[in-house]
Design a protein around this motif. Structure first.
Motif, PDB file in Angstrom:
ATOM      1  N   ARG A 201       0.918  -1.098   0.179  1.00 52.87           N
ATOM      2  CA  ARG A 201      -0.119  -0.113  -0.096  1.00 52.87           C
ATOM      3  C   ARG A 201       0.738   1.301   0.039  1.00 52.87           C
ATOM      4  NH1 ARG A 201      -5.329  -1.631   1.834  1.00 52.87           N
ATOM      5  NH2 ARG A 201      -5.194  -3.802   1.936  1.00 52.87           N
ATOM      6  N   ILE A 202       2.093   1.068   0.173  1.00 54.55           N
ATOM      7  CA  ILE A 202       3.020   2.284  -0.324  1.00 54.55           C
ATOM      8  C   ILE A 202       3.524   2.414  -1.690  1.00 54.55           C
ATOM      9  CG2 ILE A 202       5.136   3.187   0.727  1.00 54.55           C
ATOM     10  CD1 ILE A 202       4.437   2.077   3.425  1.00 54.55           C
ATOM     11  N   PRO A 203       2.928   3.330  -2.184  1.00 57.91           N
ATOM     12  CA  PRO A 203       3.526   3.476  -3.729  1.00 57.91           C
ATOM     13  C   PRO A 203       4.785   3.531  -3.917  1.00 57.91           C
ATOM     14  CG  PRO A 203       1.812   5.157  -3.060  1.00 57.91           C
ATOM     15  CD  PRO A 203       2.137   4.497  -1.946  1.00 57.91           C
ATOM     16  N   GLU A 204       5.680   4.255  -3.080  1.00 58.58           N
ATOM     17  CA  GLU A 204       7.357   4.020  -2.985  1.00 58.58           C
ATOM     18  C   GLU A 204       8.011   2.875  -3.041  1.00 58.58           C
ATOM     19  OE1 GLU A 204       5.415   6.089  -1.268  1.00 58.58           O
ATOM     20  OE2 GLU A 204       5.609   8.147  -2.282  1.00 58.58           O
ATOM     21  N   PHE A 205       7.078   2.150  -2.188  1.00 58.92           N
ATOM     22  CA  PHE A 205       7.752   0.507  -2.040  1.00 58.92           C
ATOM     23  C   PHE A 205       7.570  -0.038  -3.686  1.00 58.92           C
ATOM     24  CE2 PHE A 205       6.639  -3.964  -1.487  1.00 58.92           C
ATOM     25  CZ  PHE A 205       7.673  -4.247  -1.131  1.00 58.92           C
ATOM     26  N   CYS A 206       6.452   0.130  -3.855  1.00 55.49           N
ATOM     27  CA  CYS A 206       5.875  -0.708  -5.153  1.00 55.49           C
ATOM     28  C   CYS A 206       6.593  -0.099  -6.359  1.00 55.49           C
ATOM     29  CB  CYS A 206       4.411  -0.498  -5.340  1.00 55.49           C
ATOM     30  SG  CYS A 206       3.576  -0.941  -4.207  1.00 55.49           S
ATOM     31  N   SER A 207       7.403   1.045  -6.404  1.00 55.47           N
ATOM     32  CA  SER A 207       8.224   1.442  -7.239  1.00 55.47           C
ATOM     33  C   SER A 207       9.672   1.066  -7.351  1.00 55.47           C
ATOM     34  CB  SER A 207       8.280   3.031  -7.411  1.00 55.47           C
ATOM     35  OG  SER A 207       7.005   3.562  -7.228  1.00 55.47           O
ATOM     36  N   LEU A 208      10.139   0.227  -6.431  1.00 50.93           N
ATOM     37  CA  LEU A 208      11.257  -0.397  -6.091  1.00 50.93           C
ATOM     38  C   LEU A 208      11.522  -1.336  -7.248  1.00 50.93           C
ATOM     39  CD1 LEU A 208      11.854   0.023  -2.233  1.00 50.93           C
ATOM     40  CD2 LEU A 208      13.001   1.474  -4.004  1.00 50.93           C
ATOM     41  N   PRO A 209      12.797  -1.690  -7.255  1.00 52.86           N
ATOM     42  CA  PRO A 209      13.113  -2.930  -8.109  1.00 52.86           C
ATOM     43  C   PRO A 209      12.595  -4.256  -7.505  1.00 52.86           C
ATOM     44  CG  PRO A 209      15.140  -1.609  -7.937  1.00 52.86           C
ATOM     45  CD  PRO A 209      13.848  -0.912  -7.206  1.00 52.86           C
ATOM     46  N   VAL A 210      11.912  -5.138  -7.975  1.00 53.60           N
ATOM     47  CA  VAL A 210      11.456  -6.339  -7.425  1.00 53.60           C
ATOM     48  C   VAL A 210      12.348  -7.018  -6.355  1.00 53.60           C
ATOM     49  CG1 VAL A 210      11.932  -7.997  -9.128  1.00 53.60           C
ATOM     50  CG2 VAL A 210       9.854  -8.374  -7.692  1.00 53.60           C
ATOM     51  N   ASP A 211      13.713  -7.188  -6.908  1.00 55.62           N
ATOM     52  CA  ASP A 211      14.565  -7.777  -5.845  1.00 55.62           C
ATOM     53  C   ASP A 211      14.764  -7.110  -4.617  1.00 55.62           C
ATOM     54  OD1 ASP A 211      14.961  -9.703  -7.442  1.00 55.62           O
ATOM     55  OD2 ASP A 211      16.678  -9.109  -8.535  1.00 55.62           O
ATOM     56  N   ASP A 212      14.789  -5.693  -4.604  1.00 58.81           N
ATOM     57  CA  ASP A 212      14.702  -4.650  -3.479  1.00 58.81           C
ATOM     58  C   ASP A 212      13.728  -4.959  -2.632  1.00 58.81           C
ATOM     59  OD1 ASP A 212      17.286  -4.031  -4.550  1.00 58.81           O
ATOM     60  OD2 ASP A 212      16.779  -1.859  -4.695  1.00 58.81           O
ATOM     61  N   ARG A 213      12.394  -5.127  -3.357  1.00 55.44           N
ATOM     62  CA  ARG A 213      11.097  -5.172  -2.624  1.00 55.44           C
ATOM     63  C   ARG A 213      11.223  -6.714  -1.606  1.00 55.44           C
ATOM     64  NH1 ARG A 213       8.437  -3.918  -7.625  1.00 55.44           N
ATOM     65  NH2 ARG A 213       7.482  -5.854  -7.782  1.00 55.44           N
ATOM     66  N   VAL A 214      11.718  -7.528  -2.363  1.00 48.71           N
ATOM     67  CA  VAL A 214      11.988  -8.836  -1.478  1.00 48.71           C
ATOM     68  C   VAL A 214      13.031  -8.615  -0.529  1.00 48.71           C
ATOM     69  CG1 VAL A 214      12.589 -11.210  -1.709  1.00 48.71           C
ATOM     70  CG2 VAL A 214      11.394 -10.182  -3.669  1.00 48.71           C
ATOM     71  N   SER A 215      14.095  -7.799  -0.657  1.00 48.37           N
ATOM     72  CA  SER A 215      15.324  -7.811   0.262  1.00 48.37           C
ATOM     73  C   SER A 215      14.602  -7.102   1.405  1.00 48.37           C
ATOM     74  CB  SER A 215      16.270  -6.912  -0.293  1.00 48.37           C
ATOM     75  OG  SER A 215      17.004  -7.807  -1.451  1.00 48.37           O
ATOM     76  N   LEU A 216      13.923  -5.699   1.109  1.00 46.82           N
ATOM     77  CA  LEU A 216      13.348  -5.037   2.180  1.00 46.82           C
ATOM     78  C   LEU A 216      12.355  -6.062   2.999  1.00 46.82           C
ATOM     79  CD1 LEU A 216      12.724  -1.711   0.739  1.00 46.82           C
ATOM     80  CD2 LEU A 216      14.474  -2.419   2.143  1.00 46.82           C
ATOM     81  N   LEU A 217      11.429  -6.753   2.428  1.00 41.45           N
ATOM     82  CA  LEU A 217      10.635  -7.520   3.355  1.00 41.45           C
ATOM     83  C   LEU A 217      11.334  -8.483   4.086  1.00 41.45           C
ATOM     84  CD1 LEU A 217       7.681  -8.184   0.712  1.00 41.45           C
ATOM     85  CD2 LEU A 217       7.525  -6.869   2.818  1.00 41.45           C
ATOM     86  N   ARG A 218      12.216  -9.001   3.662  1.00 36.06           N
ATOM     87  CA  ARG A 218      13.354 -10.077   4.508  1.00 36.06           C
ATOM     88  C   ARG A 218      14.010  -9.216   5.548  1.00 36.06           C
ATOM     89  NH1 ARG A 218      16.325 -13.401   0.426  1.00 36.06           N
ATOM     90  NH2 ARG A 218      16.709 -14.855   2.461  1.00 36.06           N
ATOM     91  N   ALA A 219      14.486  -8.204   5.209  1.00 39.11           N
ATOM     92  CA  ALA A 219      15.186  -7.689   6.192  1.00 39.11           C
ATOM     93  C   ALA A 219      15.080  -7.425   7.535  1.00 39.11           C
ATOM     94  CB  ALA A 219      15.963  -6.466   5.478  1.00 39.11           C
ATOM     95  N   HIS A 220      14.135  -6.755   7.838  1.00 37.52           N
ATOM     96  CA  HIS A 220      13.758  -6.600   9.303  1.00 37.52           C
ATOM     97  C   HIS A 220      12.272  -6.905   9.565  1.00 37.52           C
ATOM     98  CE1 HIS A 220      17.203  -3.938  10.079  1.00 37.52           C
ATOM     99  NE2 HIS A 220      17.159  -3.781   8.690  1.00 37.52           N
TER     100      HIS A 220
END
Lengths: 397, 397
Positions: A201-220
């Motif tokens: 639901r955060i547009p700025e997240f959705c605009s990130l590269p897909v690998d970064d999206r996965v990385s961020l979700l895993r990271a913390h």
DNA sequence: TGTAGTAGGTCAAAGGTCCT
DNA sequence: GAGGACCTTTGACCTACTAC
């Protein structure tokens, strides 16, 4: 303060509808002690009662003279806010930052009064410099950043709705069951999926590269679990409340689990309750934790860093200039990280000892073990990827 | 607040609603109900008072400073009336309630003075509740805050001097030797002793209970080591510089060590260099890390929390209002904690593998293992303890 | 051109401070 | 602790600018 204002004015309006319900509830509960049965007390002439929300000061419940600096308020609170902002006053509360601010007591604690001004929606940007006018009225979108409090609050609200559908919570705290290891894992899994929903639901997240999206979700993700349970447990002293309606008592049967619960209560719930953290502040903190620029393997670390910067500036704004508050909130991140690690270690131990069967989602997100495509599958991130190779558009609802 | 009531209100017959029935006022009440002398029923007409109306106190004929509580009066009578009403004073007349109240004799009978205040038209409803303190005048010593930037900078400078004596540093960065595991341990030990020296120079630390001093020194020592090496390495890109003049290159022979070094450079040195962190800011951050209120077993956690609060407010001040800077600096604490943990894990691993012989000081401070009395011995904390059992005074230079 | 809405400003009369 | 000279804050009332 006009003559007609009496204690009975308090009867007339549903304050909770005009104010953020998360903070002043205690105070309003106190106020409501008298007025619940209005009819039986005095049959006030309807003309003397404020008819709309707009006629009552959302800070002190005195009669409002209109909207001022973003909140419906009386002349007293209006003047107080202007003076405070102009002179850059830093007040301190002599008590425990929980002073009641009403018509009679509003002058007893300037710290709490100013805080309530901010919370009622007054914005210091609306106070102009002496002797000059602001030209453009509707200039609401202040700031460089694209992230905004409202987007964050909406993401939060949307996710809560989503969660409410999935697992309704009972009301009576005493009726809740004590969680076993399996229940804890279930709750974690459920909450991790909600984290994904939140991020979408955060547009700025959705605009990130897909690998970064996965990385961020895993990271913390572990920190997000702890953050969520902390927020849910703010009203309690001896238990923490999971997302699936189970509870963990500090002195429960599962020693390892209860140890983590005790730390959550002591190091997170307690200080945040003392600060009386608001929804906006919570939303900002979650976002700050989420956009972790040091997350390994990020394609666009600078973008993530910029987003975190925006989030922390938003948090600073959300703390309404209360001396030291911003710092205290950010310093919560240390115990948050620490407790999260302890939780992960406990989980790892439980898995080794065979006490917990760890789902592949938990394995990937919490334990940081690569389970081929789990996260992509669960979250639908892989579908567009199959469609075009270098996908980087927002995907989700 | 609109004061709608006029002096004439006193003529109203419902005295019980305007006068407190409990004490002195009751007598005045009676006076009015059974008027012995008719003049006393209504306020004295201005014409009967000496001199001109507005400039003279209608109670004692001193120079008036305006209207107060409904009567033109001097500051003395104003203050007297307020104090009397606020404190609900019950005076009695030692004579026959006919004392003269003028500028010279107004303090001779408080009963008659207060009665004259009421008769002059002062209304006790006009006295408001106590307000918040102003404290703008004298109290700039802001009572709570004892920590100051200058103390922190001095502690830092003093420790650096101390260090310079112990191990002088060479100038040429290229001439420095690459550290082996043993050199790293030596450096850590040296730096931990410097941490103790640093702490001793902070009076607030020395005032803590001795057990708390030991707890704090142990609690975040790893972070302090990382913080120190970060600061020392700010000028460099590819190496980190230890306190004993050895260096660790990111691509060095010791994989495990270099991995930590790389994280230090990437997650700490780089962002802090970009921010161009100042000495004051560094000193504050160190202090914030040091005064860790969540440290287990603390006797005086609230004191420690207050000290950390002061330190973070000092950091906020030190950032000079630069938008977002304070937040960015505080957010460094997360990777600091994370890198510190990785370092401790590496050390533990190295010890298990027999690569490092870990000194008992390192064991106690970094690995958190109790080695009987090590810290107390090394730091001199035990000496006074031996002298008197319940020692809690500052001990050290 | 008017009127509603919300900025800004003023100052009497509240308040508090602090030395005596 | 009380008195009172001296200073700060509050808020009712007012004007001014802008948008509709």
């Amino acid at each position: 303060m006009k003559l007609s204002g009496t204690v009975l004015d308090l009867n007339s309006t549903d304050y909770s509808s005009t104010l953020d319900p998360s903070y002043t509830m205690l105070e309003f509960d106190n106020l409501r002690v008298f007025p619940i049965d209005t009819e039986s007390v005095i049959p006030d002439p309807p003309s003397l009662l404020p008819q709309t929300n707009g006629t009552v000061c959302s800070i002190c419940a005195d009669r409002a003279t209109g909207k001022h600096y973003g909140a419906s308020s009386c002349d007293g609170c209006k003047g107080f806010f202007r003076r405070s902002v102009r002179k850059n006053h830093a007040y301190t509360c002599r008590f425990s930052r929980q002073c009641v601010v009403d018509k009679d007591k509003r002058n007893q604690c300037r710290y709490c009064r100013l805080r309530k001004c901010f919370r009622a929606g007054m914005r210091k940007e609306a106070v102009q410099n002496e002797r000059d006018r602001i030209s453009s009225r509707r200039g609401e979108g202040h700031g460089l950043g694209t992230l905004s409090i409202s987007v964050l609050l909406q993401a939060e609200a949307g996710t809560h709705q989503f969660a409410a559908l999935t697992s309704p919570m009972s009301c009576d705290i005493n009726a809740k069951k004590i969680a076993g290891v399996g229940d804890v894992c279930d709750s974690m899994k459920q909450q991790l999926l909600l984290l994904v929903e939140w991020a979408k639901r955060i547009p700025e997240f959705c605009s990130l590269p897909v690998d970064d999206r996965v990385s961020l979700l895993r990271a913390h993700s572990a920190e997000h679990l702890i953050l969520g349970v902390t927020r849910r447990s703010l009203p309690y002293n001896e238990i923490i409340l999971l997302g699936n309606d189970f509870v963990i008592p500090v002195s429960g049967p599962e020693i390892e689990i209860s140890r983590v619960a005790a730390r959550i209560l002591e190091e997170l719930v307690k200080p945040l309750r003392e600060l009386d953290i608001t929804d906006s502040e919570f939303a900002c903190i979650k976002t700050i934790v989420f956009f972790a620029p040091d997350c390994p393997g990020l394609e666009a670390p600078q973008t993530v860093r910029r987003l975190r910067f925006q989030a922390q500036v938003l948090l600073d704004q959300a703390t309404c200039e209360q001396r030291g508050r911003f710092g205290e909130l950010l310093l919560i991140l240390s115990p948050l990280q620490s407790v999260a690690w302890q939780m992960v270690e406990s989980l790892q131990l439980a898995r080794i000892l065979g006490e917990a069967s760890v789902d592949s989602l938990l394995q990937e997100m919490l334990l940081g073990e690569r389970v081929a495509g789990t996260l992509e599958q669960r979250t639908g991130f892989d579908q567009p990827r199959r469609l075009h190779k270098s996908f980087d558009q927002p995907i989700l609802v």
